[in-house]
Design an enzyme around this catalytic site. Structure first.
Site, PDB file in Angstrom:
ATOM      1  CB  CYS A  74      -4.239  -1.945   7.754  1.00 54.82           C
ATOM      2  SG  CYS A  74      -4.430  -0.640   8.961  1.00 54.82           S
ATOM      3  CB  CYS A 107      -1.379  -0.704   9.974  1.00 54.59           C
ATOM      4  SG  CYS A 107      -3.069  -1.065  10.435  1.00 54.59           S
ATOM      5  CG  ASP A 108       1.075  -1.945   6.924  1.00 50.08           C
ATOM      6  OD1 ASP A 108       1.534  -1.923   8.080  1.00 50.08           O
ATOM      7  OD2 ASP A 108       0.464  -2.911   6.450  1.00 50.08           O
TER       8      ASP A 108
END
Ligand code: NAP
Length: 308
Positions: A134, A137-138
């Protein structure tokens, strides 16, 4: 005694919360059981440009929260917990949660899908140590660094474009010589600085304590090369999160819940919506549409089956 609802929705993505909104608005008691946060896969999407009503686009996480609040405004409850077992054949139907249990007269399955892995040795061990599923997200962890994205669909191109705004260098690795992604995304790649490695697959993850690079193999010539990188974002499709229902609800060969456009499964009072259902187009708008349809047929079911 366990809490009893007219409708339980498993999964708080766009399909789940739209079903909850419609059911609650029709006067039924509704609980949405969500194990993480509202929005499901959509919440991990940086920016959504193809959900109608947002002329400037909208961030996926924010849209998930709006959908949740919209359903809760009409009385739907959110239970943050994980469903660990279901009995969908009993009447009422019974859900066992990590922290309790509940019963419901009708159940809407909206569990969505999980990222598919590459199946490489040590891929799991390197998760959060260089391997991610993701970018939204990261991605920030890789600011100014060198990353690769593997895949050729909408998700892979979206992730590569997102990362190109953060990272020093982004390489998109695809196993064929043309992308599956929609042309609207492919066009954006041209000026993004993303380098594309065609006809290539990741053969091995190189690492010390963290990922340090990839061993690649040409799918046409078999030639092997090394690509040093700090991060690998895997975007090679999704697998439906339906294992919990195996043996009770019919699944197709890929594990999707079998239901037609009415969202009805073969089990009376059990409906399937969103990315976990067999369907030709998996989008936020089609998941939301499923939710509305499921509510219609759940209402029909509830009114024709009196409470036990
Ligand atoms: P997808 O469309 O199924 O694409 C998966 C990609 O990964 C394909 O290019 C496939 O290659 C490649 N692939 C599969 N297994 C692989 C493996 N083991 N090794 C290397 N490559 C592999 O999946 P997705 O991009 O996650 O999208 C899922 C669904 O969500 C789609 O319906 C998509 O349209 C939708 N979606 C929509 C949007 C949007 O509209 N904004 C955004 C994201 C996702 P091949 O091409 O060779 O098969």
């Amino acid at each position: 005694m366990d809490a009893c609802y007219d409708v339980a929705v498993i999964g708080g993505g766009p399909g789940g919360y739209t079903a909850a909104l419609y059911c609650a608005r029709a006067g039924f008691s509704v609980a949405v059981v969500e194990k993480l946060s509202a929005g499901g896969q959509m919440a991990t999407t940086d920016w959504v440009d193809n959900y109608p009503g947002f002329d400037e686009g909208v961030d996926g996480f924010g849209l998930g929260e709006k959908m949740q609040r919209g359903a809760e405004r009409f009385g739907a409850a959110t239970i943050y917990d994980e469903v660990t077992a279901v009995d969908l054949t009993s009447d009422p139907k019974r859900l066992t949660l990590a922290g309790g249990a509940l019963t419901a007269r009708a159940v809407i399955l909206a569990t969505g899908a999980l990222p598919r892995t590459l199946g490489l040795p040590e891929e799991e061990a390197l998760r959060s140590r260089g391997v991610s599923y993701c970018a939204t997200c990261d991605g920030m962890f890789y600011k100014g660094k060198t990353v690769a994205v593997v895949g050729g669909g909408n998700s892979a191109v979206e992730e590569a474009l997102f990362l190109s705004r953060l990272c020093a260098r982004v390489t998109l690795i695809h196993r064929r010589d043309s992308l599956r992604a929609a042309s609207v995304y492919v066009r954006q790649l041209k000026d993004s600085g993303v380098e594309i490695l065609w006809n290539s697959r990741v053969r091995r993850l190189l690492h010390g304590d963290r990922l340090t690079g990839l061993e690649l193999e040409r799918t046409d010539t078999g030639a092997v090369s090394t690509l040093p990188c700090d991060g690998l974002f895997v975007a090679v499709g999704r697998v439906p999160d339906t294992g919990l229902f195996r043996g009770q609800v019919e699944l197709d060969t890929q594990g999707y819940l079998v239901a037609d456009e009415t969202t009805r499964t073969r089990l009376p009072g059990v409906f399937a919506v969103g990315d976990a259902r067999t369907k030709p187009l998996r989008q936020i708008v089609t998941a939301a549409a499923d939710g509305a349809v499921a509510s219609h047929f759940a209402e029909e079911y509830l009114l024709s089956h009196s409470a036990p």
